[in-house]
Design a protein around this motif. Sequence first.
Motif, mmCIF file in Angstrom:
data_model
loop_
_atom_site.group_PDB
_atom_site.id
_atom_site.type_symbol
_atom_site.label_atom_id
_atom_site.label_comp_id
_atom_site.label_asym_id
_atom_site.label_seq_id
_atom_site.Cartn_x
_atom_site.Cartn_y
_atom_site.Cartn_z
ATOM 1 N N MET A 181 0.098 12.713 15.621
ATOM 2 C CA MET A 181 0.789 13.992 15.430
ATOM 3 C C MET A 181 1.875 13.910 14.351
ATOM 4 N N LEU A 182 2.650 12.829 14.332
ATOM 5 C CA LEU A 182 3.700 12.672 13.332
ATOM 6 C C LEU A 182 3.250 11.823 12.151
ATOM 7 N N ALA A 183 2.347 10.900 12.379
ATOM 8 C CA ALA A 183 1.909 9.996 11.311
ATOM 9 C C ALA A 183 1.224 10.735 10.169
ATOM 10 N N VAL A 184 0.664 11.923 10.436
ATOM 11 C CA VAL A 184 -0.012 12.673 9.377
ATOM 12 C C VAL A 184 0.978 13.205 8.343
ATOM 13 N N ILE A 185 2.287 13.168 8.643
ATOM 14 C CA ILE A 185 3.275 13.661 7.692
ATOM 15 C C ILE A 185 3.337 12.754 6.471
ATOM 16 N N GLY A 186 3.278 11.436 6.707
ATOM 17 C CA GLY A 186 3.362 10.504 5.590
ATOM 18 C C GLY A 186 3.429 9.065 6.063
ATOM 19 N N TRP A 187 3.546 8.144 5.110
ATOM 20 C CA TRP A 187 3.525 6.714 5.392
ATOM 21 C C TRP A 187 4.725 6.259 6.212
ATOM 22 N N ASP A 188 5.839 6.971 6.134
ATOM 23 C CA ASP A 188 7.046 6.538 6.837
ATOM 24 C C ASP A 188 7.049 6.907 8.311
ATOM 25 N N TRP A 189 6.105 7.731 8.749
ATOM 26 C CA TRP A 189 6.023 8.121 10.152
ATOM 27 C C TRP A 189 4.983 7.271 10.873
ATOM 28 N N ARG A 190 5.301 6.833 12.097
ATOM 29 C CA ARG A 190 4.417 5.971 12.861
ATOM 30 C C ARG A 190 3.713 6.751 13.979
ATOM 31 N N ARG A 191 2.747 6.099 14.589
ATOM 32 C CA ARG A 191 1.969 6.718 15.665
ATOM 33 C C ARG A 191 2.852 7.012 16.881
ATOM 34 N N ALA A 250 -5.795 6.761 10.122
ATOM 35 C CA ALA A 250 -6.705 5.765 10.689
ATOM 36 C C ALA A 250 -6.839 4.560 9.758
ATOM 37 N N PHE A 251 -6.908 4.810 8.453
ATOM 38 C CA PHE A 251 -6.995 3.707 7.498
ATOM 39 C C PHE A 251 -5.725 2.867 7.516
ATOM 40 N N ARG A 252 -4.551 3.511 7.559
ATOM 41 C CA ARG A 252 -3.289 2.779 7.598
ATOM 42 C C ARG A 252 -3.178 1.931 8.861
ATOM 43 N N ARG A 253 -3.629 2.437 9.980
ATOM 44 C CA ARG A 253 -3.575 1.671 11.218
ATOM 45 C C ARG A 253 -4.529 0.480 11.183
ATOM 46 N N ALA A 254 -5.596 0.599 10.397
ATOM 47 C CA ALA A 254 -6.569 -0.491 10.302
ATOM 48 C C ALA A 254 -6.176 -1.551 9.280
ATOM 49 N N LEU A 255 -5.154 -1.306 8.460
ATOM 50 C CA LEU A 255 -4.784 -2.252 7.407
ATOM 51 C C LEU A 255 -4.473 -3.661 7.924
ATOM 52 N N PRO A 256 -3.670 -3.826 8.993
ATOM 53 C CA PRO A 256 -3.417 -5.198 9.469
ATOM 54 C C PRO A 256 -4.701 -5.927 9.841
ATOM 55 N N LEU A 257 -5.642 -5.224 10.476
ATOM 56 C CA LEU A 257 -6.912 -5.843 10.839
ATOM 57 C C LEU A 257 -7.720 -6.186 9.598
#
Length: 338
Positions: A181-191, A250-257
């Motif tokens: 909900m908030l992460a779609v705002i930009g890179w600085d917002w987390r899940r 979804a791509f940003r969350r997958a980056l560490p993996l």
Amino acid sequence: MSSLPLTHHEIFTLVEPFTRRGRHVDLAASDRIERRLLFKPFDHGKDKVELSGVREILLLENPKPDRFRLTRTLRHPDGLEADLTVEGPDPGNLLERVESIDPGRHFRGKNGYRIARSYRLESATGGTVDAASATRLLLTRGAARVEGLTLTMKAQTGRGMPAELELHAEDGDTIALPEDMLAVIGWDWRRLNRVKSCWKSTLRLRGKEPGRSRDAEVKLTRTVEHLAETLREPPARYHERLVAARWNVAFRRALPLLVGLGLIFGAPAIQFLELSEGSLIRMLIFHSPPLLMVLFFTMKEMPRIEIPPFPKPLTATAWREAPSNTSGGTTKVAPQEA
């Protein structure tokens, strides 16, 4: 000496500059033992319509010898509160500093939401404030009421650390929000993470002041505007309007993996590289394990290795569910799983 209760003589001396400005101490509400003086409320709104109904309360504390802390609390009729805190050796100077900050700066409102911002006033060098000090205003906390939700932001989390966000539903409703909900705002917002009866998240801010406070103000407003726009529409519209941003999350969350898998599958290829004995690249490759460990433990936010869920259209008919009248209570279901 600061541990001794306030004497009547001390009280008369401390409140004198306040009395001259029409601020009268409330002795019944004050605590002489704790060396805390509370002043009678003062109502705003006579000069500015936007502050109509806002009540101001002053609190003067003496935590250490020759150290005073003055806190101005502004209470809006809708329940939101905003504080301004300043410390220094002279109570009269502290009052002048507080009165120099426009109360209207603490509140920002539009149709559908209102934001309250709390600050700390300190010297330009980061210490206490005296008569000759240049000052700076630092954001410490933010709160907002938007479409039946209460958002709070704790910005005073330390240099370089992200701000902490919380979302609470009002009137006992059950919040049904997607994790992005908030992460779609930009890179600085987390899940968003569900914690008991609220949602929690973090927001990355600049590391140094005064840029950090300005960054926090802008991002707090942007967060509230995003929530107001999104919650006015049905959940199905959220996916339609922000499908590209949700895939980006979804791509940003997958980056560490992906980085971890890249290191694992890329390690065997090192043997095919022809590198000289004195090559810098060769040195970095052979010392990469300890370097990666140092980098991992020095990060402000630990990466989360996960397989993120793919964005799907939301099937819920409303963002919030009213409490159930049955003994079983309300079922809490996120929209993407409804």
